[in-house]
Scaffold this active site. Structure first.
Site, PDB file in Angstrom:
ATOM      1  N   ARG A  65      -3.290  -5.604   6.513  1.00 48.36           N
ATOM      2  CA  ARG A  65      -4.397  -6.321   7.164  1.00 48.36           C
ATOM      3  C   ARG A  65      -5.738  -5.608   7.003  1.00 48.36           C
ATOM      4  O   ARG A  65      -6.790  -6.221   7.186  1.00 48.36           O
ATOM      5  CB  ARG A  65      -4.100  -6.491   8.656  1.00 48.36           C
ATOM      6  CG  ARG A  65      -2.988  -7.477   8.934  1.00 48.36           C
ATOM      7  CD  ARG A  65      -2.882  -7.737  10.435  1.00 48.36           C
ATOM      8  NE  ARG A  65      -2.192  -8.982  10.724  1.00 48.36           N
ATOM      9  CZ  ARG A  65      -0.881  -9.092  10.865  1.00 48.36           C
ATOM     10  NH1 ARG A  65      -0.131  -8.027  10.776  1.00 48.36           N
ATOM     11  NH2 ARG A  65      -0.321 -10.263  11.114  1.00 48.36           N
TER      12      ARG A  65
ATOM     13  N   GLY B 226       9.094   1.335   8.924  1.00 43.65           N
ATOM     14  CA  GLY B 226       8.007   2.236   9.296  1.00 43.65           C
ATOM     15  C   GLY B 226       7.843   2.362  10.805  1.00 43.65           C
ATOM     16  O   GLY B 226       8.001   1.388  11.536  1.00 43.65           O
TER      17      GLY B 226
ATOM     18  N   GLN C  11       7.767 -15.433  12.166  1.00 52.30           N
ATOM     19  CA  GLN C  11       7.306 -14.331  13.018  1.00 52.30           C
ATOM     20  C   GLN C  11       5.820 -14.404  13.317  1.00 52.30           C
ATOM     21  O   GLN C  11       5.272 -13.532  13.987  1.00 52.30           O
ATOM     22  CB  GLN C  11       7.676 -12.980  12.412  1.00 52.30           C
ATOM     23  CG  GLN C  11       6.896 -12.580  11.183  1.00 52.30           C
ATOM     24  CD  GLN C  11       7.466 -11.317  10.561  1.00 52.30           C
ATOM     25  OE1 GLN C  11       8.547 -11.333   9.988  1.00 52.30           O
ATOM     26  NE2 GLN C  11       6.748 -10.210  10.683  1.00 52.30           N
TER      27      GLN C  11
ATOM     28  N   GLN D 260       8.981  -2.896  16.538  1.00 54.32           N
ATOM     29  CA  GLN D 260       9.835  -3.587  15.560  1.00 54.32           C
ATOM     30  C   GLN D 260      11.019  -2.698  15.178  1.00 54.32           C
ATOM     31  O   GLN D 260      12.157  -3.168  15.076  1.00 54.32           O
ATOM     32  CB  GLN D 260       9.014  -3.931  14.323  1.00 54.32           C
ATOM     33  CG  GLN D 260       9.833  -4.416  13.150  1.00 54.32           C
ATOM     34  CD  GLN D 260       8.965  -4.879  12.009  1.00 54.32           C
ATOM     35  OE1 GLN D 260       8.401  -5.955  12.066  1.00 54.32           O
ATOM     36  NE2 GLN D 260       8.839  -4.085  10.968  1.00 54.32           N
TER      37      GLN D 260
ATOM     38  N   HIS E 262       0.866  -1.181   0.000  1.00 52.47           N
ATOM     39  CA  HIS E 262       0.000   0.000   0.000  1.00 52.47           C
ATOM     40  C   HIS E 262       0.896   1.221   0.000  1.00 52.47           C
ATOM     41  O   HIS E 262       2.141   1.102   0.007  1.00 52.47           O
ATOM     42  CB  HIS E 262      -0.950  -0.039   1.200  1.00 52.47           C
ATOM     43  CG  HIS E 262      -0.254  -0.293   2.516  1.00 52.47           C
ATOM     44  ND1 HIS E 262       0.577   0.628   3.098  1.00 52.47           N
ATOM     45  CD2 HIS E 262      -0.252  -1.372   3.340  1.00 52.47           C
ATOM     46  CE1 HIS E 262       1.045   0.157   4.233  1.00 52.47           C
ATOM     47  NE2 HIS E 262       0.571  -1.074   4.405  1.00 52.47           N
TER      48      HIS E 262
ATOM     49  N   HIS F 146       4.025   1.409   2.297  1.00 49.33           N
ATOM     50  CA  HIS F 146       5.231   0.726   1.804  1.00 49.33           C
ATOM     51  C   HIS F 146       5.941   1.578   0.746  1.00 49.33           C
ATOM     52  O   HIS F 146       7.170   1.676   0.732  1.00 49.33           O
ATOM     53  CB  HIS F 146       4.868  -0.618   1.172  1.00 49.33           C
ATOM     54  CG  HIS F 146       4.298  -1.631   2.125  1.00 49.33           C
ATOM     55  ND1 HIS F 146       3.001  -2.081   2.035  1.00 49.33           N
ATOM     56  CD2 HIS F 146       4.845  -2.279   3.180  1.00 49.33           C
ATOM     57  CE1 HIS F 146       2.787  -2.978   2.986  1.00 49.33           C
ATOM     58  NE2 HIS F 146       3.876  -3.117   3.696  1.00 49.33           N
TER      59      HIS F 146
END
Ligand code: AMP
Length: 279
Positions: A187, A147, A61, A153, A34, A37
């Site tokens: 998602r 991001g 993961q 993360q 999207h 990214h």
């Protein structure tokens, strides 16, 4: 755009580019791309002459097999989107290529991977660090973009780079949002139209909590109010809503609130969404 599915030909290609003095930028993703990214690719452009994106839905993961199975996969569309931002290379390996044998390596980042996402998704960050470590060794980029949408993360990857001495500069990229505030996420495509409308509560909860915190309200009242409000909304199940220090995500509240970040995870229908906001 050149597409590689195998590691060795990609390595050879990048060796050539590097020998010409071209710097390499890297944007790892799990696909179903999207605008968020694409923003990472644009952010890398100024610092690298040759940009590699990867698409790999990394099994190690996912701690929930059905989440892995249902993760959206849209490779053909992704390829077209990457071309629109002049991405130079797509690396899209198979699971067998990345994990010839089942992974035995595990990462422990101390407190950092035990809180927030780490508490609700045990092993998640070990899997992330494993695959990002592999990808860094394959691509050997000069810069890599991640991001802030996945705030914890980003902290884990920062620690990985520091501790393992990867010679890579990380570029953090602010979260891209839909017009109503919902953070863009692969998602989101799994939300029904009604759930999609409901999902705006994540951003609304963060924005109003941030404002109340700046206005002087104590954190525990804010947290309780959000928990109560969200518990009354059909289809919404809050996992956590926490304030942490933006540098190390320690849970102690003994810091200037303006150094904080508010982080949350929430199920909307069957879809687990995360978001965060710097105070
Ligand atoms: P994913 O494909 O979800 O693993 O994400 C790949 C990269 O894109 C990660 O560094 C994410 O943090 C980043 N990313 C995902 N969504 C967004 C967004 N809405 N804005 C900015 N970056 C994002």
């Amino acid at each position: 755009m050149q597409i590689f599915k195998e590691i060795q030909p990609l390595r050879e290609h990048l060796r050539h580019r590097r020998s010409e003095g071209v710097s390499i930028g890297f944007v790892p993703t799990m696909g179903a791309l999207h605008e968020g990214h694409l923003e990472l690719i644009r952010a890398t452009r100024g610092s690298a002459g040759h940009i590699v994106a990867s698409i790999f839905v990394n099994p190690t993961q996912f701690n929930n097999p059905s989440d892995l199975e249902k993760y959206p996969r849209t490779l053909e569309k992704d390829i077209e989107l990457l071309k629109t931002v002049s991405c130079d290379v797509l690396f899209a390996p198979e699971v067998a290529g990345m994990y010839e044998k089942p992974a035995t390596i595990h990462f422990d980042f101390g407190q950092l991977d035990k809180v927030l996402e780490g508490k609700f998704r045990p092993g998640h960050f070990s899997g992330v660090a494993t695959v990002v470590g592999k990808l860094f060794n394959i691509v050997e980029p000069d810069v890599a973009a991640f991001g802030q949408k996945d705030y914890q993360q980003l902290q884990v990857i920062t620690r990985l780079v520091e501790e393992l001495k990867f010679n890579i500069r990380l570029i953090p990229v602010p979260t891209l949002r839909e017009p109503d505030g919902l953070a863009m996420s692969s998602r989101n495509t799994r939300l029904s139209p009604q759930q999609r409308k409901t999902a705006v509560v994540l951003h609304q909860s963060l924005a109003s909590a941030r404002q109340r915190l700046l206005d002087g309200t104590d954190w525990s009242s804010i947290q309780k109010d959000v928990q109560t409000t969200l518990s009354k909304i059909a289809d919404v199940q809050l996992e956590y809503f926490e304030l942490a220090h933006r540098n190390d995500l320690t849970s102690t509240l003994e810091f200037d609130k303006r150094e904080g970040v508010i982080l949350m995870a929430c199920n909307v229908g069957p879809v687990r969404l995360i978001d965060n906001m710097l105070v």
